[in-house]
Design a protein around this motif. Sequence first.
Motif, PDB file in Angstrom:
ATOM      1  N   LEU B  12      42.969  17.251 -20.352  1.00  0.00           N
ATOM      2  CA  LEU B  12      43.232  16.148 -21.276  1.00  0.00           C
ATOM      3  C   LEU B  12      43.131  16.629 -22.725  1.00  0.00           C
ATOM      4  O   LEU B  12      43.895  16.170 -23.596  1.00  0.00           O
ATOM      5  N   LEU B  15      46.397  18.054 -23.601  1.00  0.00           N
ATOM      6  CA  LEU B  15      47.418  17.003 -23.755  1.00  0.00           C
ATOM      7  C   LEU B  15      47.242  16.241 -25.072  1.00  0.00           C
ATOM      8  O   LEU B  15      48.221  15.933 -25.758  1.00  0.00           O
ATOM      9  N   LEU B  16      46.003  15.934 -25.413  1.00  0.00           N
ATOM     10  CA  LEU B  16      45.765  15.166 -26.646  1.00  0.00           C
ATOM     11  C   LEU B  16      46.077  16.008 -27.871  1.00  0.00           C
ATOM     12  O   LEU B  16      46.606  15.508 -28.863  1.00  0.00           O
ATOM     13  N   SER B  19      49.847  16.351 -28.403  1.00  0.00           N
ATOM     14  CA  SER B  19      50.456  15.061 -28.733  1.00  0.00           C
ATOM     15  C   SER B  19      50.185  14.634 -30.167  1.00  0.00           C
ATOM     16  O   SER B  19      50.992  13.926 -30.775  1.00  0.00           O
ATOM     17  N   ILE B 200      42.330   8.224 -31.711  1.00  0.00           N
ATOM     18  CA  ILE B 200      42.298   9.625 -31.296  1.00  0.00           C
ATOM     19  C   ILE B 200      43.352  10.465 -32.016  1.00  0.00           C
ATOM     20  O   ILE B 200      43.096  11.606 -32.417  1.00  0.00           O
ATOM     21  N   ASN B 201      44.559   9.920 -32.217  1.00  0.00           N
ATOM     22  CA  ASN B 201      45.597  10.720 -32.882  1.00  0.00           C
ATOM     23  C   ASN B 201      45.161  11.156 -34.274  1.00  0.00           C
ATOM     24  O   ASN B 201      45.179  12.353 -34.597  1.00  0.00           O
ATOM     25  N   LYS B 286      34.968   8.563 -25.780  1.00  0.00           N
ATOM     26  CA  LYS B 286      35.978   7.614 -25.287  1.00  0.00           C
ATOM     27  C   LYS B 286      36.965   7.360 -26.423  1.00  0.00           C
ATOM     28  O   LYS B 286      36.637   7.525 -27.589  1.00  0.00           O
ATOM     29  N   PHE B 287      38.161   6.918 -26.065  1.00  0.00           N
ATOM     30  CA  PHE B 287      39.133   6.603 -27.128  1.00  0.00           C
ATOM     31  C   PHE B 287      40.019   5.466 -26.686  1.00  0.00           C
ATOM     32  O   PHE B 287      40.026   5.101 -25.534  1.00  0.00           O
TER      33      PHE B 287
END
Lengths: 287, 287
Positions: B12, B15-16, B19, B200-201, B286-287
């Motif tokens: 993850l 992936l984050l 992205s 998160i972004n 967490k997000f």
Amino acid sequence: MKPNRIARCAQLAMLLEVSATPKPGNIDRDHNYPDTRFEHFLASSAGVYPVLEKAAKSRSGVGSLIRCAVIESNRWQDGGNTHFGAFILLIPLVMAAGRCTNKACLKAQVRQVVRETSVDDAVELYRAFSEAKVRVKPVDELGLGDASSINKIKEQGLTLFELMEIAESYDMIANEWINGFERTFECAASIRDKVVEYGINDAVVITFMEFLSSNNDTFIQTKFDSKKAEEVSMRAKRILQKGDINVIRNDIRSFDEELLKEGVNPGSSADIIIAGLFISLFEGMKF
Amino acid sequence: MKPNRIARCAQLAMLLEVSATPKPGNIDRDHNYPDTRFEHFLASSAGVYPVLEKAAKSRSGVGSLIRCAVIESNRWQDGGNTHFGAFILLIPLVMAAGRCTNKACLKAQVRQVVRETSVDDAVELYRAFSEAKVRVKPVDELGLGDASSINKIKEQGLTLFELMEIAESYDMIANEWINGFERTFECAASIRDKVVEYGINDAVVITFMEFLSSNNDTFIQTKFDSKKAEEVSMRAKRILQKGDINVIRNDIRSFDEELLKEGVNPGSSADIIIAGLFISLFEGMKF
């Protein structure tokens, strides 16, 4: 094919589908809904991996595997329902892939997997629905989240395949179960045929638009009504008639913005695209 | 924590990171290079899963695990080097996480994992470099892809940790190995501190910009020179001084477009962000 290879194909299918943009009404790499975001789909795709691998090794237990997938998906993100419908298609496909001795036998195997489901599978799916609070039309008088429905399923001895038969006429995912995943395999072929010329993003976008244009999305039908679902299909059809992807990209974008604004998301069509992507990756598609 | 949970955190994180957008000079959900695209990073992230899970269960073999990760990543996509540098940080972190009895001991464990590396680990990493044809500055007279280098490593009895010591002064990833992953842990803290306020972004984007502003990226230094790497850092610093993310977003976008046009990609900084994201997810973000 090794179970971990099958699971990775399924996971990559989930990642490629949610990334493809613009995909009218649905979340993609550039579009979120207020409470559900692109990153929630990434987290769900990562989180569900062990269940996918388990499914690739399992001979039975479709219902409980779908329920486990939903639980795991929700454990990794707080964006609500991201992949429920997708799991209903992916889990039997992944199980079927695990049984395949060659890539060509997937279609026959998945037909068998769904036909072999039991009453327990039906009960487990109903439990998953009520736990996840997914928007879905109850099957006949079997209300969701209603403990007595589970008793009725048991009393009547309904298997999961039989439950899908009841829902077949109005639910495109149930329809796939009953009709040998026909449209899903068509989507797989469409993506595979387009990927070299258009690249993976546009292969998915065009296939999604084509699918939408010839099918009324179940999720829209349940959230709004069948008129709305028909309108969306007609609109997709008219846009596609204008020309190829490079001509119509801006039309697709406007269509997307409108649907997002109204909260009209063709979620069931996205689920079928994920399943189609899985098939094409399993069959060896490169991009 | 279970190995499959650790592996999913690592996946993850990959992936984050890819992205997050806009991330000046690097591939993100909205920016590709001609031969390497966002989807190649997704495929690499899915493809490497079994190696990550194996690493979470392994007590030794850092070098061969990194090499396996590179092989698996390349098997799933044709976009070239996507995550090589990231694996050099992620693999020991994932192994350390597998040894942890509580979340607080990761830092101590990862220091130990890298110090325990052997000559074999060094040889395996050198093999991976030459197989993957990654752009990297050779360590001293040890040329890459050069069979005699592997013999020299063996003759001199250099462990992977000792090789990293030689490279420490000019390679930010080697520097992490020697200095207890200090900057990586700082990135993790930064992302975690920002995620609630910014999402998160943007937590990743701001942390990336801050990291860039205070570190000369090794990948840029190797591909261009240290003057270029310094310029990029100064530019990031000046943009950050203008205000908060909503004020500077357009400046970051222009900066991004410029770097992409010149092919200036701060790849090593991205690798450290991936490793930082892994730590924050492992620690429960967490997000």
